[in-house]
Design an enzyme around this catalytic site. Structure first.
Site, PDB file in Angstrom:
ATOM      1  N   SER A  44       9.688 -15.628 -21.127  1.00  0.00           N
ATOM      2  CA  SER A  44       9.706 -16.435 -19.696  1.00  0.00           C
ATOM      3  C   SER A  44      11.244 -17.639 -20.236  1.00  0.00           C
ATOM      4  O   SER A  44      11.766 -18.017 -18.621  1.00  0.00           O
ATOM      5  CB  SER A  44       8.454 -17.409 -19.371  1.00  0.00           C
ATOM      6  OG  SER A  44       8.149 -16.722 -18.827  1.00  0.00           O
TER       7      SER A  44
ATOM      8  N   SER B  78       9.237 -15.898 -16.494  1.00  0.00           N
ATOM      9  CA  SER B  78       9.199 -17.622 -15.952  1.00  0.00           C
ATOM     10  C   SER B  78      10.084 -18.820 -15.431  1.00  0.00           C
ATOM     11  O   SER B  78       9.953 -19.331 -14.513  1.00  0.00           O
ATOM     12  CB  SER B  78       7.620 -17.818 -15.280  1.00  0.00           C
ATOM     13  OG  SER B  78       7.192 -18.232 -16.707  1.00  0.00           O
TER      14      SER B  78
ATOM     15  N   LYS C 100      10.814 -27.348 -17.182  1.00  0.00           N
ATOM     16  CA  LYS C 100       9.469 -26.433 -16.085  1.00  0.00           C
ATOM     17  C   LYS C 100       8.410 -27.068 -15.579  1.00  0.00           C
ATOM     18  O   LYS C 100       7.745 -27.824 -16.517  1.00  0.00           O
ATOM     19  CB  LYS C 100       9.802 -25.588 -17.434  1.00  0.00           C
ATOM     20  CG  LYS C 100       9.006 -23.923 -16.533  1.00  0.00           C
ATOM     21  CD  LYS C 100       8.482 -23.412 -17.299  1.00  0.00           C
ATOM     22  CE  LYS C 100       8.228 -21.721 -16.987  1.00  0.00           C
ATOM     23  NZ  LYS C 100       7.562 -20.821 -17.206  1.00  0.00           N
TER      24      LYS C 100
END
Lengths: 495, 478
Positions: free
Chosen positions: A181, A157, A82
């Protein structure tokens, strides 16, 4: 030599074994995944930066090392990272314009540990700006797309890493879970998503959104993979004062045997507002667990519904302070101004997206004198309360279960105009961040939508530090055939 | 007049900064060479508390009779400033969920007053130093500003006193004593630039309190406060109000100026630092530090009185500068006449230092040379008066006493015939004095003095006396 489709469907544990035994070179493994990135990334926007050459060099290096007799636990396993986790030499933008051009000079601890274990970093994946969002739509690069259905978000996210794992562009994905997330996108794309116990995994190198509640988490398509990767990245880190080492042994069956006799189904998570397919998946989970002689009862966590408010107060407050450092002086975007430094800061910080600005402003307000006790401090006190409610639940139950999300993946744009609707997506995930307990999103079925399928998931929640329990129970669900994550081609074609 | 101080002390004797492995002694390093991901506040970096800093902070707390907290934490003080890599400072606080490392405390000061002055402390806290700004062509006129982050993240102690001081001089006495305590504890090399920085509050007889910031050398505290006291007295005399404000000390001008930029009350939005878990200290840990505290100035002064027979005043002067006290004890070890050594240090040595505005560490001769010089006086090789000249010369050149005496021909004149020749000349030049001396034995000293004068006091006084008396006797008998 294996067909590349076979390779990407193979779990990471098996890939590591094949590479270690020189059955398949790491370089060939990598190419199979890279092929899918080149094929599907334009449509899915999982990666925002693919380090193709770097990954190839690393894979070849691992092959050479393996030939020389070096042993690795995760030899040649391709990893998606990420874009909020620092990887030395790869651009780190946190999905924001403000960090454009920043290339970190150091590896996050999780990256260093994965590298040492023989992993290959494939690239950086899309995220809501500074991990602030539940759909990966708040990204400077544009949204990631759910591979199951083109009209749907992958959740966020950490949507990019979730999609990368679901669509076979990486074997393991790294995300960060501040309020759900990792778990939310895992549930939306049908893979496993783990939020570890607070302090179990080093945050060194994770760009802070809300330090006191977030953890680096993992996406994987098998519990074995999850255990393998988790045993590599977890454990105390001298560079993160909030870490500690638990005495699990995740590498043996015995270490993660499901020592669960009683599980509690959380009433507040499974009542009104939860869509039927989600409840059906939860029921299937309950039935499966019963088959393994696990007793299931309903349990109340009375203040669970208030968690969302407390969560957003704490997260925004900490974020307002964490994001102060992005001022263009030392790294990232820089604007030329004639004014004083206050004016220059204002121009630079105008590069933040609107959701980030909203949270920074709200957080600064919640911390300001006169409001501190009403907002931040009250949320902090609430946290003590909710922790004690969880503790008393765990006095009676070895495990709690509930949905990961009340609904399957929602439509792109559906919640972008109403921040509160977006925040509500996290209603079932934030309590575990506030309380610091570990939780895993387990894909447990599908919902029919628009003539296609959307994954739904069940959340397994264990007492603080009991990831072993989670892995044990999840293995049962996997063995029972309830949970069988698949590599999926857009849109919704199982490979 | 009420004065309170906030003293910032750099923990510059630690090996590393407060939250990372970079060096705490950054003073000689080229700009931005002593930095890492943590002290530059790079995205994703985390602070890890230096346990040595905790230990030193507890040492200071105990030395100042403050109560250490068995559980304390850190807070973030949020404000934007270019010298702060994270745009917040990790600090401590006693509100917003913060608990500083210690509270309370007291310092006892010897002032002109009969009784020692007791100054209460509010709290002691640990925080990180920011970087430093350079305005290449002066503050306000520079087109750009450079930032050096070498200092960013160095550990600081903030020691906050209550407004118990009633004159700028008392403030200086407090700072001087604190400095000596810190040096004795070995936690701060206070001589380094910026190692001790002070903010001072001053209010005159119920008028508004004014804060003076930016006193970057402990030496300037008295000067800054004196300026401010005069400024405020003048305003009061003119019937003008004293604004409640923050003023900056302008070192070069020796004045303070209102810092208008900070007029509006800053809201620092304090909240507990989430990256550093609360620290718990056991009673054993604290007791262990208490038991291993080094000798501190007060007890050292008592020992000097007891073991060396010094007066409390002399002992007090010596221990207020650790280096001076060390110098004294080392000299005494080599030349075991403590009172003599103390006198020489307090007169001749301090005179040299004051004249040259030097610290004892900058003095060009050490205890060995001083002891050697004192032994030369004892052995009659030079007179006391010559000794002073030798000290001056040693301070100037760093040359050893023997070599100075040889080079400048300062050796005591012990040759009786040479002294006799001198005496005869003095007798011829001062017939009246000779007459007086014949009647009055007291007047002999005048003649001896005249002989000494001719050779700058170098004549052996015993021999000279004998010669003079011999000559006088000869005159009587003739």
């Amino acid at each position: 030599m294996k067909h590349s489709n076979e390779i990407v469907k193979t779990d990471a544990t098996t890939i590591a074994k094949m590479v270690s035994s020189q059955e398949v070179p790491a370089r060939e493994v990598l190419e199979a995944f890279l092929e899918r990135i080149s094929k599907y990334n334009d449509a899915l926007r999982a990666f925002v930066y693919a380090d193709i050459e770097g990954a190839r060099t690393r894979a070849s290096e691992i092959d050479r090392e393996v030939k020389r007799g070096t042993t690795y636990r995760m030899a040649g396993v391709p990893i998606a990272v990420k874009d909020v986790i620092s990887v030395k030499g790869l651009p780190l933008t946190c999905g924001s314009k403000i960090l454009r051009g920043y290339v970190p000079p150091y590896d996050a601890t999780v990256i260093a540990r994965l590298r040492k274990a023989g992993c290959v970093i494939v690239g950086m994946t899309n995220t809501d700006e500074f991990a602030m969002g539940s759909s990966t739509e708040n990204s400077a690069y544009g949204p990631s797309i759910n591979p199951w259905m083109q009209s749907r978000v992958p959740g966020g996210s950490s949507g990019g890493s979730a999609v990368a794992v679901a669509a076979g562009m990486a074997a393991i994905g790294l995300g960060s879970d501040t309020g759900g997330s990792v778990r939310l996108p895992a549930s939306f794309v049908g893979v496993y998503g783990l939020k570890p116990s607070y302090g179990a995994v080093s945050r060194f190198g994770l760009v802070a959104f809300s330090n006191s509640i977030e953890q680096v988490g993992l996406f994987a398509r098998s519990i074995g993979d999850l255990k393998l990767a988790y045993s590599v990245i977890s454990g105390a880190d001298p560079l993160d004062g909030t870490t500690l080492t638990f005495d699990w042994n995740l590498t043996t069956e015995e270490g993660t045997k499901a020592n669960v006799f009683r599980a509690g189904k959380v009433i507040e998570m499974s009542g009104e507002g939860v869509e039927p397919p989600v409840l059906e998946a939860l029921d299937r989970t309950v039935e499966t667990l019963k088959r393994y002689s696990i007793q299931i009862e309903n349990v109340n966590i009375p203040h669970l519904v208030n968690c969302l408010a407390a969560y957003y107060l704490i997260a925004m407050s900490e974020a307002s302070s964490n994001l102060a450092r992005f001022d263009g002086v030392r790294y990232g975007s820089r604007v030329k101004t004639e004014g004083n430094w206050n004016e220059e800061y204002s121009r630079i910080r105008a590069l933040f997206g609107s959701e980030v600005k909203r949270r920074v402003i709200l957080g600064a307000h919640a911390l300001s004198s006169g409001f501190f006790s009403m907002y931040y401090d009250k949320a902090a006190r609430f946290r003590t309360l909710i922790k004690s409610e969880f503790e008393s639940a765990f006095r009676n139950y070895d495990l709690l279960i509930g949905p990961t999300s009340p609904s399957p993946a929602f439509r792109l744009g559906e919640r972008t105009l109403d921040p509160v609707q977006m925040y509500l997506s996290d209603v079932d995930t934030v309590p575990m961040n506030l309380t610091g307990v570990p939780a895993l999103s387990v894909p447990t079925g599908f919902a029919n939508a628009e003539g296609g399928l959307l994954p739904v998931a069940t959340q397994l929640i264990a007492p603080y530090g009991r990831e072993d329990t989670i892995f044990g129970v999840a293995s049962l669900l996997e063995k029972a055939g309830l949970s069988t994550p698949k590599v999926v081609n857009p849109w919704g074609n199982i490979l | 007049m009420k004065i309170g101080l906030e003293i910032h002390v750099q923990l510059n004797r630690l090996r590393s900064k407060l939250f990372c492995g970079c060096r705490a002694d950054y003073y000689t390093l080229s700009p931005n060479s002593n930095v890492c991901a943590v002290c530059l506040g790079l995205p994703g970096s985390l602070p890890v508390l230096n346990s040595g800093a905790v230990r030193q902070a507890i040492m200071v707390s105990l030395a100042l009779h403050a109560s250490p907290s068995t559980r304390f934490n850190f807070v973030r003080k949020n404000y934007f400033y270019p010298d702060m890599p994270k745009n917040f400072q990790i600090s401590q606080y006693d509100k917003a969920g913060g608990v500083p490392i210690s509270t309370g405390g007291e310092m006892e000061l010897i002032t002109d007053a009969q009784k020692p002055l007791r100054v209460k402390l509010t709290r002691i806290q640990i925080e990180e130093d920011p970087g430093r700004l350079f305005h290449p062509s002066g503050l306000g006129s520079s087109k750009y500003t450079l930032v050096d982050y070498n200092r960013a993240g160095v550990g600081l102690l903030e020691i906050v006193t209550q407004p118990d001081l009633s004159s700028p001089r008392e403030a200086r006495v407090l700072i001087t004593k604190l400095r000596s305590i810190l040096e004795h504890l070995g936690v701060c090399n206070t001589s380094l630039e910026g190692a001790m920085r002070v903010d001072a509050n001053i209010s005159m007889d119920g008028n508004n309190r004014v804060e003076i910031k930016n006193i970057s050398s402990y030496k300037d505290v008295e000067r800054a406060l004196e300026y401010e006291a005069v400024r405020q007295s003048q305003l009061i005399a003119l019937g003008k109000p004293i604004e409640r404000e923050t003023r900056h000390w302008l070192e070069e001008k020796g004045t303070t100026s209102s810092s208008r930029a900070k007029e509006e009350e800053q809201d620092y939005r304090y909240f507990p630092e989430p990256d550093i878990p609360a620290v718990e200290l056991t009673e054993d840990y604290i007791k262990d530090i208490q038991d291993s505290l080094p000798e501190l100035p007060d007890s050292r002064a008592s020992r000097f009185c007891r073991d060396y027979g010094l007066t409390p005043y002399d002992a007090g002067v010596l221990v207020l500068d650790k280096a001076l006290a060390d110098y004294f004890e080392e000299t005494v070890r080599l030349y075991p006449k403590p009172r003599m050594v103390s006198n020489w240090i307090q007169t001749e040595l301090l005179r040299q230092l004051n004249e040259k505005k030097q610290e004892i560490s900058e003095l060009r001769f050490g205890p060995k040379e001083l002891a050697e010089m004192l032994s030369m006086i004892d052995r009659g090789e030079i007179s006391g008066k010559t000794g002073k000249k030798v000290v001056m010369e040693m301070a100037l050149t760093g040359e050893g006493p023997k070599s100075i005496v040889e080079r400048l021909g300062l050796a005591r004149l012990g040759d009786e015939s040479a002294i006799r020749a001198l005496a005869q000349r003095v007798f011829e030049e001062n017939p009246n004095a000779v007459k007086d001396a014949l009647k009055n034995p007291e007047a002999v000293n005048f003649l001896v003095g005249q002989i000494m004068k001719k050779i700058s006091g170098r004549a052996d006084p015993e021999i000279t006396n004998r010669v003079v008396r011999g000559l006088l006797k000869a005159q009587t008998s003739s």
